[in-house]
Design an enzyme around this catalytic site. Sequence first.
Site, PDB file in Angstrom:
ATOM      1  N   ARG A 139      26.794 -60.306 -21.600  1.00  0.00           N
ATOM      2  CA  ARG A 139      26.843 -61.363 -22.604  1.00  0.00           C
ATOM      3  C   ARG A 139      25.951 -60.881 -23.750  1.00  0.00           C
ATOM      4  NH1 ARG A 139      27.368 -64.550 -17.506  1.00  0.00           N
ATOM      5  NH2 ARG A 139      29.471 -65.353 -17.625  1.00  0.00           N
ATOM      6  N   ASP A 156      37.605 -68.592 -13.783  1.00  0.00           N
ATOM      7  CA  ASP A 156      37.638 -70.039 -14.042  1.00  0.00           C
ATOM      8  C   ASP A 156      39.034 -70.577 -14.375  1.00  0.00           C
ATOM      9  OD1 ASP A 156      34.891 -69.781 -13.775  1.00  0.00           O
ATOM     10  OD2 ASP A 156      34.533 -69.677 -15.927  1.00  0.00           O
ATOM     11  N   GLY A 203      33.414 -72.077 -11.430  1.00  0.00           N
ATOM     12  CA  GLY A 203      34.427 -72.639 -12.330  1.00  0.00           C
ATOM     13  C   GLY A 203      33.850 -73.068 -13.656  1.00  0.00           C
ATOM     14  N   ARG A 204      32.574 -72.866 -13.814  1.00  0.00           N
ATOM     15  CA  ARG A 204      31.832 -73.284 -15.005  1.00  0.00           C
ATOM     16  C   ARG A 204      32.017 -74.780 -15.241  1.00  0.00           C
ATOM     17  NH1 ARG A 204      30.658 -69.603 -20.202  1.00  0.00           N
ATOM     18  NH2 ARG A 204      30.407 -68.085 -18.551  1.00  0.00           N
ATOM     19  N   ASP A 212      40.332 -71.236 -17.146  1.00  0.00           N
ATOM     20  CA  ASP A 212      40.148 -72.376 -18.050  1.00  0.00           C
ATOM     21  C   ASP A 212      40.653 -72.100 -19.472  1.00  0.00           C
ATOM     22  OD1 ASP A 212      38.236 -70.469 -18.590  1.00  0.00           O
ATOM     23  OD2 ASP A 212      36.551 -71.852 -18.695  1.00  0.00           O
ATOM     24  N   ASP A 223      37.233 -67.293 -22.696  1.00  0.00           N
ATOM     25  CA  ASP A 223      37.348 -67.890 -24.034  1.00  0.00           C
ATOM     26  C   ASP A 223      36.140 -67.607 -24.918  1.00  0.00           C
ATOM     27  OD1 ASP A 223      35.819 -69.514 -22.476  1.00  0.00           O
ATOM     28  OD2 ASP A 223      36.746 -71.396 -23.110  1.00  0.00           O
TER      29      ASP A 223
END
Length: 321
Positions: free
Chosen positions: A72, A127, A170-171, A129, A103
């Site tokens: 990150r 995730d 899964g955050r 997502d 994302d």
Amino acid sequence: MHTIAILTSGGDAPGMNSAIRSAARTAINLGMRVIGINRGYNGLINGDITELNSNSVSCIIQRGGTMLYTARCKAFFEPEGIQKAVKKANEMGIEGLIVIGGDGSFQGATKLCQQGLPTVGIPATIDNDIKCTDYTIGFDTACNIAVEAIDRLRDTARSHEKCSMIEVMGRNAGFLALDVGLAVGAADVLVPEKKFDIQRDVCSNILIRKKQGKSHHIIVVSEGCSIDMKKMAKIIEKQTNIESRITVLGHIQRGGSPTMLDRVYAAKMGNYAVHLLQRGEYNKIVAIQSNKVVDFDMNQALAMKKTIDFDALEICKFISK
Ligand code: ADP
Ligand code: F6P
């Protein structure tokens, strides 16, 4: 386009290596030079690279994690960080970039594109997502790992007639928890998308099951619920007289060899991403829709909101009794 680069960013996901292999081999076979950027966006800023040839991506298709490392990168939240990365990319002769990540990573990719570096994103996160795609690389493997672990926990919960509460990753989203819950036949699945009351919803369900003669109970909890699992276990014990045990699966869900499904989608999406760059179609996310590989404008895709299948959540509870 003569030179492209590939990087992995954000949380690693099983199948990232399979996507690197596919993208690298596609580009090489189309006559391009391929640069692997190490350690996500940090590597782009610092020029931390590995030249990739066909052999350097051999024997990675079955390996979890990412051969390019991932990270990150705080600098990307500032315009100067993006500018530095674009400057470095230009110096290295990079004409197009494939970003394999979630994302967050695509937010960075779209900013790079705005600053003149053509980018294409391949969704890879456990995730699942990302709205525009039915499927993200790594999700299937992570679900299967969680299912295997919970099957083991069931053996001991059943033998001791206990309640087993399992926290899955899964955050902020419950997609992983929901599919895992359905697959293990959970008594309950708790997700951040749906409000619940421990006493009213969870305990009452356990009491109904107890009356039916069920002596053990599996409860899958998404990390996004941010609940105090110890406190919840105490409430369950007090209300139902059933002892509870807590397991947090954590990073174990991100490791291991990718499943067939993750490898197949990675192979298809990696190939598609290179063809997008080659055709001059930038600022796009590769996606899977109804089992077909398609693409979306990155900004539009990032603005979409993915919702959980609430019917499936109900079904899980309905068939647990
Ligand atoms: P994921 O890609 O799995 O969602 P993160 O949300 O942690 O993972 O994002 C990975 C990296 O992408 C961040 O560390 C940062 O470098 C970059 N990133 C995330 N959000 C943004 C943003 N809004 N603007 C620029 N870069 C971002
Ligand atoms: O986005 C993938 C993910 O594994 C999430 O499910 C989880 O919330 C997060 O990353 C954990 O991040 P870290 O590896 O920094 O602990």
